[in-house]
Structures are given as C-alpha cells and as structure tokens.
Motif scaffolding. Structure first.
Motif, PDB file in Angstrom:
ATOM      1  N   LEU A   7       4.161  10.491   7.144  1.00 35.24           N
ATOM      2  CA  LEU A   7       5.034  11.444   6.467  1.00 35.24           C
ATOM      3  C   LEU A   7       4.697  11.527   4.985  1.00 35.24           C
ATOM      4  O   LEU A   7       4.686  12.620   4.399  1.00 35.24           O
ATOM      5  N   LEU A   8       4.411  10.385   4.356  1.00 38.04           N
ATOM      6  CA  LEU A   8       4.044  10.381   2.939  1.00 38.04           C
ATOM      7  C   LEU A   8       2.757  11.182   2.721  1.00 38.04           C
ATOM      8  O   LEU A   8       2.673  12.008   1.803  1.00 38.04           O
ATOM      9  N   ARG A  27       9.249  12.544  -4.169  1.00 40.65           N
ATOM     10  CA  ARG A  27       9.909  11.311  -3.722  1.00 40.65           C
ATOM     11  C   ARG A  27      11.265  11.629  -3.107  1.00 40.65           C
ATOM     12  O   ARG A  27      11.634  11.057  -2.071  1.00 40.65           O
ATOM     13  N   LYS A  28      11.986  12.535  -3.739  1.00 44.10           N
ATOM     14  CA  LYS A  28      13.298  12.910  -3.206  1.00 44.10           C
ATOM     15  C   LYS A  28      13.165  13.548  -1.830  1.00 44.10           C
ATOM     16  O   LYS A  28      13.963  13.276  -0.930  1.00 44.10           O
ATOM     17  N   VAL A  29      12.147  14.396  -1.672  1.00 43.35           N
ATOM     18  CA  VAL A  29      11.902  15.025  -0.371  1.00 43.35           C
ATOM     19  C   VAL A  29      11.613  13.964   0.679  1.00 43.35           C
ATOM     20  O   VAL A  29      12.155  13.994   1.789  1.00 43.35           O
ATOM     21  N   LEU A  30      10.753  13.008   0.330  1.00 39.87           N
ATOM     22  CA  LEU A  30      10.394  11.940   1.264  1.00 39.87           C
ATOM     23  C   LEU A  30      11.618  11.119   1.646  1.00 39.87           C
ATOM     24  O   LEU A  30      11.846  10.831   2.836  1.00 39.87           O
ATOM     25  N   MET A  66       0.827  -1.205   0.000  1.00 41.38           N
ATOM     26  CA  MET A  66       0.000   0.000   0.000  1.00 41.38           C
ATOM     27  C   MET A  66       0.863   1.258   0.000  1.00 41.38           C
ATOM     28  O   MET A  66       0.565   2.228  -0.707  1.00 41.38           O
ATOM     29  N   PHE A  67       1.934   1.238   0.775  1.00 38.78           N
ATOM     30  CA  PHE A  67       2.820   2.404   0.857  1.00 38.78           C
ATOM     31  C   PHE A  67       3.448   2.697  -0.497  1.00 38.78           C
ATOM     32  O   PHE A  67       3.429   3.839  -0.969  1.00 38.78           O
ATOM     33  N   PHE A  68       4.007   1.685  -1.121  1.00 37.87           N
ATOM     34  CA  PHE A  68       4.683   1.925  -2.393  1.00 37.87           C
ATOM     35  C   PHE A  68       3.701   2.160  -3.532  1.00 37.87           C
ATOM     36  O   PHE A  68       4.055   2.761  -4.546  1.00 37.87           O
ATOM     37  N   GLY A  69       2.458   1.716  -3.346  1.00 35.57           N
ATOM     38  CA  GLY A  69       1.419   2.070  -4.313  1.00 35.57           C
ATOM     39  C   GLY A  69       1.157   3.569  -4.286  1.00 35.57           C
ATOM     40  O   GLY A  69       1.063   4.224  -5.331  1.00 35.57           O
TER      41      GLY A  69
END
Length: 366
Positions: free
Chosen positions: A281-282, A46-49, A33-36
């Motif tokens: 965080l995401l 994505r870089k910020v995360l 679910m997270f990577f979805g």
C-alpha cells in the motif's frame, strides 16, 4: 476434555524461543525499512496511508466476525477524527463505533492497559446494540461462554471459556501480564511473541459477551506498536480475513494446552505477511504521487476524476480492470469523449490496456 485455562499451569504459556527468533528479527528489520520509506513521503501522503490502513483494518476486523460494514462510512468517520473532513452525517452506529476504537488505538498505543481502556473499547464497538446485557463491562451471565458451530440440536463446541465469576480475576492478571511484558515493563517479551500471546490469552478468557475477537486484534496491534515505539501500521486484519479458516483453526489447535509454539509460528508468519501488505500500500501511494506529479497540468477533469477513482480501489484496482462503461459511469462523458480520453491516457502512459473490443480493459500503469 480440559481447556487451557483448566490446566494447572494456566496462564504460564510455554514455547520454544528458537523457533520464533528469526521471525522476531525479520519483523524488526521490516519495521525499520517501512518507516524509513514512510519518512520520505509527504505529510498529505502519510495521512492518506494512515486513513487507508486504519479504515481497512476497521472494515476487515469486523468482516472476520461476519459483520459487513460500509467502507465509505468508516473512512468518513476516521477522516473527520484526523481533521481531514469537517462534517459528518448519517454514519451508522456500528461504523462509527469501530472507527472510534481504531483511532483511539492509534492515538493511545503507548498508554498502559487498564480495565477502563478495554471497557471503553467495548462501548465503542457495541454502539447502538440493544441485545447485550453487559456493555462496557465484563460478562456476568451464568451459562457457559462457548464457541460453537453446527446444528442447534447437536452443536460442535470448539471452545468453552472460563466462567463469568472468574472474569475480574482473570482480566486483572491479564492486564498485569500485558503491562509487565511491555518494553518498559518488569519482564519485557519480544514483539511477536508478546503480540501472539496477547491475542491467544485474551480470546481464551473471552471476557465480553461480544467483540472479543476485535478487541484481541486491537490489543495485538497495541503490543506491536509498543515494541517499535510507534503505531505499527500493518494490515493485520486484512491478512487474517483473507485466510479466515486458517486463523480459526490455529486458535482451536491451541486452546487445549499451554505449549503454544505452533501458535507463535502461525501468528509470526501472519504478521510478516501483514507487513508485506502494508508495504504494498505504501508503494502504491508513492506510485500514485509520482504519476500525478508527472501528469500535472496535462489531465482534464474527467481524466483526473477517473484516475482518482481507480486509485481509491487500492493496489488490486478494479476487479477485472476498468472498462469504457466504467469510465462513462464515473465521469458522465459521452462514448466518443470516453474513447478520446482513454486513448490520451494510454499515450501519456497513465494507463495500460488489455483485451480487444468489448473485452478491452484499462489498468493503472504503475
């Protein structure tokens, strides 16, 4: 008293598989679910995360050991290594070292584990240290390696590790086990089980003079990443640091025998909580993107600077909320201008307000 490494069946850990199976399933489901969701954010987001998670993990894994480092210095170093910042200056050795180790972990998670991998991590961690006999090699001193607390004249021994003379043998066996139990190894072990055993097994050997806890947590994340085929991006050290006493107690409760079901349950619960923190965080980064998209072209430079500063504080935001004085400090605006700017941000639904008069505080409206 006998420690686990003194038992006849060391290091053949035993546990009740049925007690951990539900946790294993939840971990894989949440990872998917997270990577979805991760795939639906922009490359810049994505870089910020990634930078936020890695830098916070570097900071918190050090704090667990009582070492307080500079978040800005760690983040600056990590940003440079990812090509997001061209210059770097005056980064202290400790911050540079932990940043180097965490980035190396992220970039080489799929590689087999070797003695040299561990030695390189130890060199990074101990950059600038002059108080250790062995840097980038296993300990060699003859005195017992003990984890103690209390008074010098009457210490409490929480654990005593195997003698230094056994380090090469113990670590060779550990590395063989780690590689054999990977998804591509001879005897694959489920993700959480392998990660939990990795952590406990390594810290019980305690192969280095210092840095064992930080390296153990890095190995844990390497094990999880190998199990899902990509960097795990979980807030493991952040989660452990928030309940540090429970973490050390769980280790102590499981260092005298090789039946470790309780440790596996504790660790699985911790990893799942770490996943939740990473998901928060995401979601926060996605909310930030939506907010700035909605307000694009309608903010002045002061307002944009203040909002960015609030987002930099993370999902928890300013402790106690942002005040007008905070806004003045961040932007250099006059009090009258601050009042107009904040009122405008309220009307644009960028902020929400609590309290009155001097007790007025502002929060991100996400």
């Amino acid at each position: 008293m006998k420690w686990n490494w003194q038992q006849e069946d060391w290091p053949n850990f035993t546990y009740k598989t049925e007690k951990i199976s539900d946790f294993e399933a939840k971990f894989l489901q949440r990872s998917g679910m997270f990577f979805g969701a991760y795939k639906h954010i922009t490359e810049d987001e994505r870089k910020v995360l990634i930078v936020d998670l890695i830098s916070e993990e570097a900071l918190k894994t050090s704090e667990i050991e009582g070492e307080m480092l500079s978040r800005d210095s760690i983040q600056s170093s990590i940003r440079r290594q990812f090509g997001l910042q061209s210059t770097i200056a005056n980064i202290p050795p400790a911050e540079q070292g932990i940043a180097d180790m965490m980035v190396n972990l992220y970039e080489t998670y799929s590689d087999k584990l070797t003695h040299q991998t561990l030695h390189n991590w130890h060199k990074m961690l101990t950059r600038g240290r002059r108080d250790l006999e062995c840097i980038g090699e296993y300990r060699t001193h003859e005195e017992p390696m003990q984890v103690v607390s209390g008074y010098l004249h009457k210490p409490t021994v929480h654990f005593e590790a195997p003698p230094s003379a056994r380090m090469q043998e113990e670590m060779t066996r550990f590395i063989e086990w780690f590689n054999d139990t990977s998804p591509s190894g001879k005897h694959p072990v489920p993700a959480l089980t392998r990660a939990a055993i990795t952590h406990l097994y390594f810290v019980c050997i305690h192969p280095y003079e210092d840095g064992n806890g930080r390296i153990a947590r890095a190995l844990t994340e390497k094990a999880l990443a190998q199990s899902i085929g990509q960097p795990s991006l979980i807030a493991l050290s952040q989660t452990i640091e928030a309940s540090k006493k429970d973490y050390y107690q769980a280790l102590e409760d499981n260092n005298k025998g090789t039946e470790i079901t309780r440790w596996l349950i504790y660790f699985a619960e911790t990893v799942l909580a770490a996943q939740e923190n990473a998901e928060t965080l995401l979601e926060f980064i996605i909310a930030k993107s939506k907010l700035f998209d909605r307000l694009s072209g309608s903010l002045n430079q002061r307002q944009e600077k203040a909002l960015l500063h609030m987002f930099q504080e993370g999902p928890s935001g300013f402790i106690g909320g942002m005040s007008a004085e905070n806004y003045i400090s961040i932007t250099g605006a006059s009090r009258a201008t601050t009042t107009r700017d904040l009122q405008d941000l309220l009307e644009k639904d960028a902020l929400k307000k609590t309290g009155q008069l001097k007790g007025t505080r502002y929060w991100l409206n996400i």
